[in-house]
Design a protein around this motif. Structure first.
Motif, PDB file in Angstrom:
ATOM      1  N   ARG A  47       0.811  -1.226   0.000  1.00 16.57           N
ATOM      2  CA  ARG A  47       0.000   0.000   0.000  1.00 16.57           C
ATOM      3  C   ARG A  47       0.842   1.273   0.000  1.00 16.57           C
ATOM      4  NH1 ARG A  47      -3.469  -1.624   5.125  1.00 16.57           N
ATOM      5  NH2 ARG A  47      -1.625  -2.888   5.426  1.00 16.57           N
ATOM      6  N   ASP A  59      -0.933  -0.666   8.633  1.00 12.68           N
ATOM      7  CA  ASP A  59      -2.344  -0.454   9.009  1.00 12.68           C
ATOM      8  C   ASP A  59      -2.555   0.826   9.810  1.00 12.68           C
ATOM      9  OD1 ASP A  59      -3.140  -2.746   7.810  1.00 12.68           O
ATOM     10  OD2 ASP A  59      -3.136  -3.967   9.636  1.00 12.68           O
ATOM     11  N   MET A  60      -1.487   1.303  10.445  1.00 17.64           N
ATOM     12  CA  MET A  60      -1.646   2.472  11.319  1.00 17.64           C
ATOM     13  C   MET A  60      -1.653   3.793  10.533  1.00 17.64           C
ATOM     14  SD  MET A  60       1.086   1.315  14.182  1.00 17.64           S
ATOM     15  CE  MET A  60       0.746   0.008  15.351  1.00 17.64           C
ATOM     16  N   ARG A 111     -11.047   6.862   9.546  1.00 19.78           N
ATOM     17  CA  ARG A 111      -9.891   7.766   9.610  1.00 19.78           C
ATOM     18  C   ARG A 111      -9.730   8.519   8.296  1.00 19.78           C
ATOM     19  NH1 ARG A 111      -4.936   4.553  10.610  1.00 19.78           N
ATOM     20  NH2 ARG A 111      -6.204   2.694  10.331  1.00 19.78           N
ATOM     21  N   LEU A 112      -9.852   7.764   7.187  1.00 15.83           N
ATOM     22  CA  LEU A 112      -9.699   8.380   5.868  1.00 15.83           C
ATOM     23  C   LEU A 112     -10.783   9.438   5.643  1.00 15.83           C
ATOM     24  CD1 LEU A 112      -7.834   8.076   3.439  1.00 15.83           C
ATOM     25  CD2 LEU A 112      -9.474   6.481   2.445  1.00 15.83           C
ATOM     26  N   GLN A 162      -9.928   4.043  15.707  1.00 18.36           N
ATOM     27  CA  GLN A 162     -10.856   4.247  14.587  1.00 18.36           C
ATOM     28  C   GLN A 162     -10.510   3.343  13.409  1.00 18.36           C
ATOM     29  OE1 GLN A 162     -13.573   6.325  14.046  1.00 18.36           O
ATOM     30  NE2 GLN A 162     -13.488   6.609  16.262  1.00 18.36           N
ATOM     31  N   PRO A 163     -11.522   2.689  12.807  1.00 16.36           N
ATOM     32  CA  PRO A 163     -11.250   1.887  11.608  1.00 16.36           C
ATOM     33  C   PRO A 163     -10.714   2.764  10.467  1.00 16.36           C
ATOM     34  CG  PRO A 163     -13.539   1.654  12.339  1.00 16.36           C
ATOM     35  CD  PRO A 163     -12.920   2.697  13.208  1.00 16.36           C
ATOM     36  N   TYR A 164      -9.976   2.119   9.570  1.00 22.24           N
ATOM     37  CA  TYR A 164      -9.302   2.841   8.486  1.00 22.24           C
ATOM     38  C   TYR A 164     -10.264   3.753   7.707  1.00 22.24           C
ATOM     39  CZ  TYR A 164      -6.708   3.708   4.207  1.00 22.24           C
ATOM     40  OH  TYR A 164      -6.102   4.327   3.141  1.00 22.24           O
ATOM     41  N   ASP A 165     -11.439   3.220   7.324  1.00 26.53           N
ATOM     42  CA  ASP A 165     -12.366   4.006   6.496  1.00 26.53           C
ATOM     43  C   ASP A 165     -12.789   5.294   7.196  1.00 26.53           C
ATOM     44  OD1 ASP A 165     -12.174   2.149   4.565  1.00 26.53           O
ATOM     45  OD2 ASP A 165     -14.162   1.262   4.862  1.00 26.53           O
ATOM     46  N   VAL A 210      -2.376   6.546   7.273  1.00 21.35           N
ATOM     47  CA  VAL A 210      -3.372   7.001   6.305  1.00 21.35           C
ATOM     48  C   VAL A 210      -2.607   7.832   5.270  1.00 21.35           C
ATOM     49  CG1 VAL A 210      -5.328   8.566   6.000  1.00 21.35           C
ATOM     50  CG2 VAL A 210      -5.308   7.031   7.932  1.00 21.35           C
ATOM     51  N   LEU A 212      -0.195   9.826  10.644  1.00 23.38           N
ATOM     52  CA  LEU A 212      -0.546   8.815  11.650  1.00 23.38           C
ATOM     53  C   LEU A 212      -1.128   9.489  12.887  1.00 23.38           C
ATOM     54  CD1 LEU A 212       1.188   5.680  12.920  1.00 23.38           C
ATOM     55  CD2 LEU A 212       0.710   7.505  14.555  1.00 23.38           C
ATOM     56  N   TRP A 232      -3.515   4.397  17.680  1.00 25.36           N
ATOM     57  CA  TRP A 232      -2.876   3.081  17.788  1.00 25.36           C
ATOM     58  C   TRP A 232      -1.896   2.987  18.942  1.00 25.36           C
ATOM     59  CZ3 TRP A 232      -5.617  -0.224  15.214  1.00 25.36           C
ATOM     60  CH2 TRP A 232      -6.335   0.246  14.113  1.00 25.36           C
TER      61      TRP A 232
END
Ligand code: NDP
Length: 327
Positions: A78, A109-110, A277-278, A272-275, A112, A87, A90
């Protein structure tokens, strides 16, 4: 070798923080190594620069709960070298080494990707506090912001300043609660239409319900102030509770929930889940006026951090401190 703010603990358990040279092989394991450009100063950083407040697991420790920079190397598809990333959360900077260093290594994963239209410096002018303010505004929107001013407590602090600017930019009337009357002009510049003295809301009352006043609230203070706000919300309005700068006890009754249908929404920026956060970062790029953001920023270097950490714990920092780790 590169520079970092390292917090060490001596045999008597006393901690001390200083700018030190460390090497890349001291960094924690992870998929992505980031050349850090900017970090910030948050309440949790104040704790971690000092004795840790139960947040730091192992010493020596590099605090810094957020950072923005450029990917230097990555074993995850990614991200590739040269990508700009940001970031927050986490528990980076708490139980894992964080952003107060010229390099950081984390799990992919941490991170964005930095949203288009934001520089790494602007992202950190926002930082964890601003990201949390955006999450709070999104939570209020999801539950419906009522007519009438939206209250922001701890308004001159990091979360409060960004929440004030976002809400005002979205067209809401914003009432900022502050214990520092000298910040009134600053808060008006950010878009606050009303300044409320801290004592006015901090005073305890025996009445569980008062005049329906606020269409919603972003609360960075908690404690007695949050309890009082619950009884002043309009019917069906919500408080997004973000922090506890004024204390962890909540001396409230259930009456505002039963008779006014108010909502108490807890905001956690860490997991917070990735989506989400984005989405929050994209909303920040769209809904936070960058000229207002500039007005909130105070620049700092790694060497300034021990003092700033102590200041933020005393509630003495105004707006957002942006740390240029290469200065
Ligand atoms: P700041 O220190 O920048 O701001 C807090 C503000 O609260 C102060 O500026 C002050 O505002 C007010 N305040 C401080 N002490 C008191 C008191 N005793 N009584 C009433 N008001 C007080 O911190 P941040 O804005 O960065 O963070 C605010 C809170 O949110 C902290 O508790 C922090 O830990 C938490 N937080 C939570 C996150 C989450 O994920 N839930 C993420 C980020 C922060 P003024 O001078 O205007 O009165």
């Amino acid at each position: 070798m590169f520079k970092a703010l390292l917090v060490e603990k001596d045999d008597e358990g006393k901690t001390s923080a200083s700018v030190t040279e460390i090497s890349e092989d001291q960094l924690p394991e992870g998929d992505v190594t980031v050349a850090v450009e900017y970090s910030t100063v948050n309440y949790k950083d104040g704790l971690c620069i000092g004795p840790g407040g139960g947040l730091v697991r192992n010493y020596p420790h590099v605090p810094g709960i957020d950072f923005a920079g450029t990917v230097e190397s990555s074993s995850d598809d990614r991200y590739k070298p040269g990508d700009k990333v940001v970031l927050t959360g986490w528990r980076v900077g708490e139980n894992r080494w964080g952003g107060y260093a010229q390099k950081a290594r984390v799990k992919a994963d941490m991170l964005v990707p930095l949203p288009e239209g934001l520089t790494t410096r602007q992202a950190m002018a926002v930082g964890t506090a601003g990201f949390t303010a955006m999450l709070a505004v999104m939570a209020l929107e999801d539950h419906g912001i009522k007519d009438g001013p939206v209250l922001v407590t701890g308004a001159a602090g990091g979360v409060g300043s960004v929440a004030t600017a976002i809400l005002a930019n979205l067209g809401h009337q914003v009432a900022g609660v502050t214990g520092r009357p000298e910040t009134a002009d600053y808060l008006r510049e950010l878009g606050a239409t009303q300044i409320v003295a801290r004592e006015e809301i901090n005073e305890t009352t025996k009445r569980p319900l008062e005049t329906e006043t606020w269409g919603g609230c972003v609360d960075a203070v908690g404690g007695a102030m949050l309890a009082r706000v619950l009884g002043q919300l309009q019917y069906g309005a919500s408080v997004a509770a973000v922090g506890l700068a004024g204390g962890a006890n909540l001396p409230a009754t259930v009456v505002p929930f039963l008779l006014r249908g108010v909502n108490l929404l807890g905001i956690d920026s860490v997991m917070q889940p990735y989506d989400n956060r984005l989405r929050a970062w994209q909303r920040i790029a769209k809904d936070l006026p960058m000229d207002k953001l500039e007005a909130m920023v105070r620049p700092a270097t790694l060497a300034d951090l021990p003092q700033l950490g102590a200041d933020i714990l005393k509630g003495q920092v105004q707006g957002r401190v942006v740390v240029d780790v290469n200065a």
